[in-house]
Enzyme design. Sequence first.
Site, PDB file in Angstrom:
ATOM      1  N   GLY A 343       0.819  -1.195   0.000  1.00 25.14           N
ATOM      2  CA  GLY A 343       0.000   0.000   0.000  1.00 25.14           C
ATOM      3  C   GLY A 343       0.853   1.245   0.000  1.00 25.14           C
ATOM      4  O   GLY A 343       2.084   1.184   0.033  1.00 25.14           O
ATOM      5  N   GLY A 345       0.938   5.603   1.288  1.00 21.50           N
ATOM      6  CA  GLY A 345       0.358   6.693   2.055  1.00 21.50           C
ATOM      7  C   GLY A 345       1.163   7.956   1.904  1.00 21.50           C
ATOM      8  O   GLY A 345       2.088   8.041   1.088  1.00 21.50           O
ATOM      9  N   GLY A 346       0.838   8.961   2.683  1.00 21.82           N
ATOM     10  CA  GLY A 346       1.467  10.263   2.540  1.00 21.82           C
ATOM     11  C   GLY A 346       2.939  10.280   2.888  1.00 21.82           C
ATOM     12  O   GLY A 346       3.701  11.087   2.389  1.00 21.82           O
ATOM     13  N   PHE A 347       3.389   9.379   3.795  1.00 24.95           N
ATOM     14  CA  PHE A 347       4.794   9.351   4.176  1.00 24.95           C
ATOM     15  C   PHE A 347       5.596   8.364   3.333  1.00 24.95           C
ATOM     16  O   PHE A 347       6.793   8.226   3.512  1.00 24.95           O
ATOM     17  CB  PHE A 347       4.944   8.971   5.652  1.00 24.95           C
ATOM     18  CG  PHE A 347       4.576  10.077   6.588  1.00 24.95           C
ATOM     19  CD1 PHE A 347       4.541  11.389   6.152  1.00 24.95           C
ATOM     20  CD2 PHE A 347       4.277   9.803   7.909  1.00 24.95           C
ATOM     21  CE1 PHE A 347       4.208  12.411   7.024  1.00 24.95           C
ATOM     22  CE2 PHE A 347       3.942  10.824   8.788  1.00 24.95           C
ATOM     23  CZ  PHE A 347       3.908  12.125   8.340  1.00 24.95           C
ATOM     24  N   GLY A 348       4.962   7.625   2.442  1.00 29.18           N
ATOM     25  CA  GLY A 348       5.688   6.669   1.623  1.00 29.18           C
ATOM     26  C   GLY A 348       4.890   5.410   1.389  1.00 29.18           C
ATOM     27  O   GLY A 348       3.664   5.436   1.347  1.00 29.18           O
ATOM     28  N   VAL A 350       4.541   0.851   1.812  1.00 31.83           N
ATOM     29  CA  VAL A 350       4.814  -0.329   2.625  1.00 31.83           C
ATOM     30  C   VAL A 350       4.949  -1.530   1.699  1.00 31.83           C
ATOM     31  O   VAL A 350       4.129  -1.730   0.799  1.00 31.83           O
ATOM     32  CB  VAL A 350       3.702  -0.579   3.658  1.00 31.83           C
ATOM     33  CG1 VAL A 350       3.940  -1.877   4.400  1.00 31.83           C
ATOM     34  CG2 VAL A 350       3.629   0.565   4.649  1.00 31.83           C
ATOM     35  N   LYS A 364       8.343  -0.372   5.956  1.00 35.37           N
ATOM     36  CA  LYS A 364       7.749   0.949   5.784  1.00 35.37           C
ATOM     37  C   LYS A 364       8.840   1.892   5.261  1.00 35.37           C
ATOM     38  O   LYS A 364       9.809   2.189   5.965  1.00 35.37           O
ATOM     39  CB  LYS A 364       7.218   1.431   7.136  1.00 35.37           C
ATOM     40  CG  LYS A 364       6.509   2.761   7.130  1.00 35.37           C
ATOM     41  CD  LYS A 364       5.983   3.027   8.546  1.00 35.37           C
ATOM     42  CE  LYS A 364       5.237   4.333   8.646  1.00 35.37           C
ATOM     43  NZ  LYS A 364       4.718   4.555  10.014  1.00 35.37           N
ATOM     44  N   ASP A 461      -3.243   8.186  17.236  1.00 34.70           N
ATOM     45  CA  ASP A 461      -3.762   7.880  15.904  1.00 34.70           C
ATOM     46  C   ASP A 461      -4.344   6.473  15.859  1.00 34.70           C
ATOM     47  O   ASP A 461      -4.139   5.730  14.897  1.00 34.70           O
ATOM     48  CB  ASP A 461      -2.661   8.035  14.855  1.00 34.70           C
ATOM     49  CG  ASP A 461      -3.234   8.169  13.432  1.00 34.70           C
ATOM     50  OD1 ASP A 461      -4.390   8.598  13.308  1.00 34.70           O
ATOM     51  OD2 ASP A 461      -2.518   7.839  12.474  1.00 34.70           O
TER      52      ASP A 461
END
Length: 660
Positions: A343, A345-348, A350, A364, A461
Amino acid sequence: MKIIVTRKALLLFSLIFMYLINFLIKAQPPYPFIKCQNETTYIANSVYNRNLDAALFSLQTTNSGFGYYNSSAGQGTDRANAICLCRGDVERNMCQSCLRDAIFRLRVVCHNQTEAVIYYEFCLLKYSNATILGNNDMARDIYRMQNINTFSDKEQFNGVLQPFMSKLRGEAAAGNSLLKFAMEDTSGPGSNTLYGVTQCVPSLSEPECNDCLEYAINQMSLCCDGRYGVVILMTRCNVRYEIYEFSINSAILPPPPSSQPSPPVTSPPGKKTRPSRTVIFVIVLTVSAIVIASICIFLILRRKKILVKKDNIMDISTIESLQYTFEMVKEATNDFSESNKLGEGGFGSVYKGNLQNGQDIAVKRLSKDSGQGENEFKNEVMLVAKLQHRNLVRFLGFSLEGTERLLIYEFMPNASLDHFIFDPTKCALLDWNKRDKIIKGVARGLLYLHEDSRLRIIHRDLKASNVLLDEEMNPKIADFGMARLFNIQETHGCTNRIVGTYGYMPPEYVMHGQFSVKLDVFSFGVLVLEIITGQKNQYFKIDNKLEFLLTYAWKSWRQETTSNMIDPTLMVESNSLDEIIRTIHIGLLCVQSNVAERPTMASIVLMLNSSSLSLQIPSEPAFFMRSSATVVAASDSENSNQRSSQSSGNDASISDIVAR
């Protein structure tokens, strides 16, 4: 440059050195001490079990004195009795916190024992099916602790200790029905000061208290003659002395009885009085004490500053043993191929990987061009490396080479919770037993973060995509990039940087930046309602109209149609319906607008595992209204600043993606 060292300076430095030596060698007692006292057990859901749950649950509301709580439930042989006694100088909040932790730990360690006792430094808790204070066998639950160091002249030391403890014994025994407690200090052998405390359960009579304390003080000389410090703990009373000050807040204690002032000393007529050596000695000691206190304050502030620095500027070099080379991880993920991507996301992204030893991993990989993420990376490495709990994802290592920043975790074959509960097909794979296990597992993980780890940790979170599932569908909390560390004495904080996911964040955090462990409690409540309903905390269509999850849950609760909230794919059995509705009730308690009304995770774990505990009536939850592009808090919509999308600007966490 010539340095002149005066005798006074040498004296001052020697005093400071002696103080520091005493500070370093003092031995803290090994708390908590737990004793499952007899071999009589009870079975789950028995009458005694339900009575014990009720007695412990109501214990905090039955204040019978100054930090003394007692409660009973049931009749005859199934009667459960419980008492808690906090040290007299401990404030109410700390006392109740100690009590809550004692209840939880005692039920876990002595889970089916009819009688058990636990001693902390600040409180004790005992429950039994027999009368607790009616038992005159004082040695039954005695607990002794002692400092490893011994005074060289025991006879001189005992000549000071015995009258000092006898004085404290009389003062405590003479107390009233609300408090039988005495704490004082006196000059000891050499330059030492003795600090002592005696305390009885306030419901004891003066002779009973006196006898108990006398027995405890005698135990000091029998087991620990001449020691620097001794603690004797019993259910009915306790005594302690140390060569360092261990009081918490003597200001909350009643003032000691006033003594008659001694007559003034007059000098012979015609002669001027001269300062005595005693006065000079007192002045020297006072000045020395001020200097030492200043140094101590400086050391404490410096230590706190270092702790804060360690929390915010993480030192990766301290865990080099967990560092992987970038080439090793690159090979394990097949050069981070698209086929291995789980997948994004905004930080990179996985990726799934496989090490040379055959172990599957989840990697990650933080994006190189992200304007943020460096602090989150360091935070997660240093934090997760120290955490070990079956309901937290296991951290395996990291890689930090050039601009590449990689976090390596155990691989979770069943991905994340959101891919089940929000999927119209996969949700059928989660029956109530599995969902109940997930809820309880997440609760235990949060309790560990809040109370059982070395530092108090707020996740900030918690959401369905951050709960990973192993091959047996056991939940594991993941993604600590947003986590905030506290010293164990700290309870709350404030920030200008709001991170997390809207819908899971309480109003006091979104609007004012105020956060505490109750932030995670709110997120947990939202998660509970999502797990049971199968709906995200947003608008969804039901009965041909749009409903917002928290609004819908509250409306259903008020209209007594809570069963309509349950995910229709659950195929609920009749014997599970009451349990599910009770869990919804607990979820609503977690999302209340008032922070103080939300329970702690310790209370939540107890409520989830004991169906006989009565629950409070929830108040109106904090409603989050969502339009197609705006998130606001219903209670303060004018201050919402029209934040866009479901996630905050800082919610670019990789945990938002397909689970690992």
